[in-house]
Design a protein around this motif. Structure first.
Motif, PDB file in Angstrom:
ATOM      1  N   GLN A 196       0.821  -1.202   0.000  1.00 20.42           N
ATOM      2  CA  GLN A 196       0.000   0.000   0.000  1.00 20.42           C
ATOM      3  C   GLN A 196       0.857   1.254   0.000  1.00 20.42           C
ATOM      4  O   GLN A 196       0.519   2.257  -0.627  1.00 20.42           O
ATOM      5  CB  GLN A 196      -0.931   0.005   1.217  1.00 20.42           C
ATOM      6  CG  GLN A 196      -1.982   1.099   1.182  1.00 20.42           C
ATOM      7  CD  GLN A 196      -2.890   1.003  -0.028  1.00 20.42           C
ATOM      8  OE1 GLN A 196      -3.423  -0.058  -0.339  1.00 20.42           O
ATOM      9  NE2 GLN A 196      -3.059   2.111  -0.742  1.00 20.42           N
ATOM     10  N   LYS A 197       1.999   1.189   0.700  1.00 20.37           N
ATOM     11  CA  LYS A 197       2.912   2.336   0.739  1.00 20.37           C
ATOM     12  C   LYS A 197       3.443   2.654  -0.653  1.00 20.37           C
ATOM     13  O   LYS A 197       3.539   3.829  -1.044  1.00 20.37           O
ATOM     14  CB  LYS A 197       4.066   2.046   1.690  1.00 20.37           C
ATOM     15  CG  LYS A 197       4.997   3.232   1.913  1.00 20.37           C
ATOM     16  CD  LYS A 197       6.080   2.900   2.936  1.00 20.37           C
ATOM     17  CE  LYS A 197       7.002   4.108   3.158  1.00 20.37           C
ATOM     18  NZ  LYS A 197       8.062   3.811   4.151  1.00 20.37           N
ATOM     19  N   GLU A 198       3.793   1.610  -1.419  1.00 22.36           N
ATOM     20  CA  GLU A 198       4.267   1.825  -2.793  1.00 22.36           C
ATOM     21  C   GLU A 198       3.162   2.394  -3.672  1.00 22.36           C
ATOM     22  O   GLU A 198       3.396   3.311  -4.466  1.00 22.36           O
ATOM     23  CB  GLU A 198       4.762   0.504  -3.375  1.00 22.36           C
ATOM     24  CG  GLU A 198       6.080   0.012  -2.812  1.00 22.36           C
ATOM     25  CD  GLU A 198       6.473  -1.318  -3.424  1.00 22.36           C
ATOM     26  OE1 GLU A 198       7.491  -1.361  -4.134  1.00 22.36           O
ATOM     27  OE2 GLU A 198       5.758  -2.309  -3.202  1.00 22.36           O
ATOM     28  N   ASP A 200       0.694   4.201  -2.797  1.00 29.68           N
ATOM     29  CA  ASP A 200       0.417   5.592  -2.427  1.00 29.68           C
ATOM     30  C   ASP A 200       1.369   6.580  -3.099  1.00 29.68           C
ATOM     31  O   ASP A 200       1.031   7.748  -3.268  1.00 29.68           O
ATOM     32  CB  ASP A 200       0.493   5.758  -0.911  1.00 29.68           C
ATOM     33  CG  ASP A 200      -0.703   5.141  -0.205  1.00 29.68           C
ATOM     34  OD1 ASP A 200      -1.708   4.854  -0.886  1.00 29.68           O
ATOM     35  OD2 ASP A 200      -0.631   4.935   1.023  1.00 29.68           O
TER      36      ASP A 200
END
Length: 326
Positions: A196-198, A200
């Motif tokens: 999810q961080k990527e 975003d």
């Protein structure tokens, strides 16, 4: 007798000359149209590979039969798509999704998707400027659901070996139709599952809430930036049974001068400027899809949903699009 033959011969020659000049007038007319479309404006960006206006007026009432569009068919064929006519004579496209229609598994989760989407033929659109418009109406008996219901998407796809990627821009209802989320993903690595961080880092999104009959913006987020809650966007909320007009402008590019803009009934709701294509791998084609695409939890049956669409337009510049909308 000889005089009559000569007279007939002269008449025939005059007829041929008249036909010649008539044909020449048509050629000049076509030439002038081409001049207007090719030199009437100066473009620094590539022109849209699609240029058309479809108001469904030339279609027969009943099941959609045209070959202008393809459908994301996973078993229902063209059953979800029908041409209807209003009491005032206006024809439009009715799109319906029902429980179990065109089902796809959604990743490894216990969720599936159901869809009834149509699209123009996918084409190469990287480095192109595209302006899209369509009218949308939720019927008076429309039932919202507490899940995602997407009704438009512009999507860049990769070659099959480079994986699957999400749309650059999509329009989605949530929370029984009281939330409208506009956005998508500008890039990433579709060859593997991204955290999810990527994701975003490449997301461009904004969310609106229905507040006392108006869409009120809650936040926006553009790629690596943090969510910005200091926003003040608003737009009119269209009641069931009434038409609304959406206008979407896209410059699909790897460069920083790209953009995505979304208007509803002339009100700007989304305005992103920057890179719009940043995927690893080999670009394939781009898709413009309209219809119904919804999530559901396995074991839960959602009600039938129908949306009406009309005046579907795709051109190369905003000025031309606005002349059609007006």
């Amino acid at each position: 007798m000889i005089f009559r033959e000569r007279e007939n011969d002269i008449d025939f020659q005059l007829h041929q000359i008249s036909r010649f000049f008539s044909d020449m007038k048509k050629l000049v007319y076509l030439f002038l149209i081409l001049i207007c479309f090719t030199t009437g404006n100066s473009y620094s960006k590539g022109r849209s590979p699609w240029n058309f206006f479809e108001d469904f007026e030339n279609e027969k009432v009943g099941r959609l039969r045209t070959n202008k569009f393809t459908t994301n068919n996973k078993g229902t064929g063209r059953k979800p798509f029908k041409i209807r006519k209003d009491p005032d004579g206006n024809q439009y496209l009715e799109v319906t999704v029902k429980d179990g229609w065109n089902v796809d598994q959604k990743g490894r989760e216990k969720e599936t998707t159901e869809r009834a989407e149509f699209q123009v033929k996918p084409k190469k659109a990287l480095g192109k400027e595209i302006w899209i418009s369509f009218k949308k109406r939720l019927p008076e008996d429309f039932t919202h659901i507490d899940d995602r219901v997407l009704f438009f998407q512009f999507k860049n796809t990769m070659h099959i070996d480079d994986g699957k990627n999400g749309p650059l821009i999509g329009l989605r209802y949530y929370k029984n139709g009281n939330r409208l989320k506009i956005g998508g993903q500008t890039g990433g690595n579709a060859r593997r599952s991204m955290s999810q961080k990527e994701k975003d880092l490449y997301r461009i999104d904004t969310k609106y809430k229905n507040y006392e009959g108006n869409w009120v913006q809650r936040w926006e987020k553009y790629r690596s930036e943090s969510k910005d809650r200091d926003v003040d966007g608003t737009a009119s909320f269209t009641p069931l049974g009434e038409w609304s007009t959406y206008k979407i402008g896209i410059y699909n590019t790897r460069d920083n001068d790209g953009f995505v803009r979304v208007y509803k009934d002339g009100e700007l709701m989304f305005d992103y400027n920057g890179v719009t294509y940043d995927w690893r791998g080999k670009y394939n084609r781009s898709h413009i899809r309209i219809g119904l695409y919804r999530d559901r939890v396995v074991g839960v049956s959602y009600p039938d949903q129908t949306i009406h669409f009309d005046d579907f337009i795709v051109v190369s510049d905003e000025k031309t699009l606005d002349s059609y909308i007006k």
